[in-house]
Design a protein around this motif. Structure first.
Motif, PDB file in Angstrom:
ATOM      1  N   GLN A  55      27.837   0.718   1.016  1.00 37.51           N
ATOM      2  CA  GLN A  55      26.504   1.156   1.379  1.00 37.51           C
ATOM      3  C   GLN A  55      25.454   0.299   0.685  1.00 37.51           C
ATOM      4  N   VAL A  56      24.296   0.244   1.314  1.00 38.66           N
ATOM      5  CA  VAL A  56      23.173  -0.522   0.791  1.00 38.66           C
ATOM      6  C   VAL A  56      21.954   0.386   0.720  1.00 38.66           C
ATOM      7  N   GLN A  57      21.209   0.268  -0.356  1.00 32.18           N
ATOM      8  CA  GLN A  57      19.984   1.042  -0.511  1.00 32.18           C
ATOM      9  C   GLN A  57      18.800   0.086  -0.571  1.00 32.18           C
ATOM     10  N   LEU A  58      17.723   0.502   0.084  1.00 39.45           N
ATOM     11  CA  LEU A  58      16.464  -0.243   0.032  1.00 39.45           C
ATOM     12  C   LEU A  58      15.416   0.656  -0.608  1.00 39.45           C
ATOM     13  N   VAL A  59      14.753   0.161  -1.632  1.00 39.91           N
ATOM     14  CA  VAL A  59      13.743   0.935  -2.343  1.00 39.91           C
ATOM     15  C   VAL A  59      12.426   0.188  -2.283  1.00 39.91           C
ATOM     16  N   GLU A  60      11.433   0.844  -1.674  1.00 36.74           N
ATOM     17  CA  GLU A  60      10.104   0.245  -1.537  1.00 36.74           C
ATOM     18  C   GLU A  60       9.189   0.711  -2.656  1.00 36.74           C
ATOM     19  N   SER A  61       8.189  -0.093  -2.947  1.00 38.95           N
ATOM     20  CA  SER A  61       7.155   0.279  -3.901  1.00 38.95           C
ATOM     21  C   SER A  61       5.885  -0.482  -3.565  1.00 38.95           C
ATOM     22  N   GLY A  62       4.767   0.004  -4.111  1.00 37.58           N
ATOM     23  CA  GLY A  62       3.511  -0.717  -3.965  1.00 37.58           C
ATOM     24  C   GLY A  62       2.493  -0.120  -3.016  1.00 37.58           C
ATOM     25  N   GLY A  63       2.847   0.959  -2.328  1.00 35.67           N
ATOM     26  CA  GLY A  63       1.878   1.576  -1.436  1.00 35.67           C
ATOM     27  C   GLY A  63       0.797   2.300  -2.222  1.00 35.67           C
ATOM     28  N   GLY A  64      -0.196   2.816  -1.501  1.00 30.92           N
ATOM     29  CA  GLY A  64      -1.261   3.551  -2.152  1.00 30.92           C
ATOM     30  C   GLY A  64      -2.514   3.610  -1.309  1.00 30.92           C
ATOM     31  N   LEU A  65      -3.599   3.994  -1.972  1.00 31.92           N
ATOM     32  CA  LEU A  65      -4.907   4.127  -1.327  1.00 31.92           C
ATOM     33  C   LEU A  65      -5.794   2.961  -1.753  1.00 31.92           C
ATOM     34  N   VAL A  66      -6.432   2.331  -0.778  1.00 29.48           N
ATOM     35  CA  VAL A  66      -7.299   1.187  -1.064  1.00 29.48           C
ATOM     36  C   VAL A  66      -8.471   1.215  -0.110  1.00 29.48           C
ATOM     37  N   GLN A  67      -9.591   0.670  -0.539  1.00 28.25           N
ATOM     38  CA  GLN A  67     -10.761   0.590   0.330  1.00 28.25           C
ATOM     39  C   GLN A  67     -10.610  -0.571   1.309  1.00 28.25           C
ATOM     40  N   ALA A  68     -11.307  -0.445   2.422  1.00 27.56           N
ATOM     41  CA  ALA A  68     -11.295  -1.526   3.408  1.00 27.56           C
ATOM     42  C   ALA A  68     -11.727  -2.833   2.738  1.00 27.56           C
ATOM     43  N   GLY A  69     -11.017  -3.900   3.081  1.00 26.98           N
ATOM     44  CA  GLY A  69     -11.275  -5.195   2.472  1.00 26.98           C
ATOM     45  C   GLY A  69     -10.433  -5.481   1.254  1.00 26.98           C
ATOM     46  N   GLY A  70      -9.755  -4.460   0.770  1.00 28.37           N
ATOM     47  CA  GLY A  70      -8.931  -4.614  -0.421  1.00 28.37           C
ATOM     48  C   GLY A  70      -7.554  -5.162  -0.116  1.00 28.37           C
ATOM     49  N   SER A  71      -6.725  -5.208  -1.162  1.00 25.71           N
ATOM     50  CA  SER A  71      -5.389  -5.790  -1.060  1.00 25.71           C
ATOM     51  C   SER A  71      -4.347  -4.866  -1.671  1.00 25.71           C
ATOM     52  N   LEU A  72      -3.142  -4.975  -1.161  1.00 24.47           N
ATOM     53  CA  LEU A  72      -1.972  -4.308  -1.721  1.00 24.47           C
ATOM     54  C   LEU A  72      -0.778  -5.237  -1.563  1.00 24.47           C
ATOM     55  N   ARG A  73       0.191  -5.078  -2.447  1.00 24.58           N
ATOM     56  CA  ARG A  73       1.438  -5.831  -2.349  1.00 24.58           C
ATOM     57  C   ARG A  73       2.597  -4.856  -2.346  1.00 24.58           C
ATOM     58  N   LEU A  74       3.369  -4.885  -1.275  1.00 27.53           N
ATOM     59  CA  LEU A  74       4.549  -4.055  -1.154  1.00 27.53           C
ATOM     60  C   LEU A  74       5.790  -4.843  -1.565  1.00 27.53           C
ATOM     61  N   SER A  75       6.736  -4.130  -2.176  1.00 24.70           N
ATOM     62  CA  SER A  75       8.021  -4.731  -2.539  1.00 24.70           C
ATOM     63  C   SER A  75       9.136  -3.860  -2.005  1.00 24.70           C
ATOM     64  N   CYS A  76      10.259  -4.481  -1.719  1.00 23.09           N
ATOM     65  CA  CYS A  76      11.433  -3.750  -1.244  1.00 23.09           C
ATOM     66  C   CYS A  76      12.668  -4.444  -1.794  1.00 23.09           C
ATOM     67  N   ALA A  77      13.402  -3.730  -2.640  1.00 25.40           N
ATOM     68  CA  ALA A  77      14.588  -4.286  -3.266  1.00 25.40           C
ATOM     69  C   ALA A  77      15.845  -3.667  -2.671  1.00 25.40           C
ATOM     70  N   ALA A  78      16.788  -4.511  -2.308  1.00 25.65           N
ATOM     71  CA  ALA A  78      18.058  -4.059  -1.759  1.00 25.65           C
ATOM     72  C   ALA A  78      19.131  -4.094  -2.837  1.00 25.65           C
ATOM     73  N   SER A  79      19.989  -3.088  -2.820  1.00 27.64           N
ATOM     74  CA  SER A  79      21.098  -3.043  -3.769  1.00 27.64           C
ATOM     75  C   SER A  79      22.303  -2.396  -3.106  1.00 27.64           C
ATOM     76  N   GLY A  80      23.486  -2.617  -3.707  1.00 28.77           N
ATOM     77  CA  GLY A  80      24.695  -2.041  -3.155  1.00 28.77           C
ATOM     78  C   GLY A  80      25.685  -3.118  -2.755  1.00 28.77           C
TER      79      GLY A  80
END
Length: 122
Positions: A1-26
């Motif tokens: 089996q493989v697991q994917l774990v995401e991080s980095g979401g949230g609340l931001v104002q228009a024009g802003g930036s976010l960086r999402l990550s997703c790590a696979a393991s297994g």
């Protein structure tokens, strides 16, 4: 089996930036394509961006020039840098990885993460 774990979401104002990550393991032999998809309330899931094992990328027209997908093969991780965010980018973002099993070489399948909420306020 493989697991994917995401991080980095949230609340931001228009024009802003976010960086999402997703790590696979297994049980990972190799990872082919990886990608990000999103689903807004009341809408179907849509492709945001994909990246192949040799880093060829593909983007939805709605995010071209604003989002950048990348991956670190040594860490089995895919990233999504999101700039100039708009309220219409609000959605649950999920990562996907097409994985060849580490012990059963003939098994290749897609795995999905649980999703992370991105909310862009106007």
């Amino acid at each position: 089996q493989v697991q994917l774990v995401e991080s980095g979401g949230g609340l931001v104002q228009a024009g802003g930036s976010l960086r999402l990550s997703c790590a696979a393991s297994g049980s990972i032999g190799s990872i082919n394509a990886m990608g990000w998809y999103r689903q807004a309330p009341g809408k179907q899931r849509e492709l945001v961006a994909t990246i192949t094992s040799n880093s060829r990328t593909n983007y939805a027209d709605s995010v071209k020039g604003r989002f950048t997908i990348s991956r670190d093969n040594a860490k089995n991780t895919v990233y999504l840098q999101m700039n100039s965010l708009k309220p219409e980018d609000t959605a649950v973002y999920s990562c996907m990885a097409n994985v060849r099993d580490g012990s059963r070489w003939y098994v290749v399948r897609d795995y999905w993460g649980q999703g992370t909420q991105v909310t862009v306020s106007s």
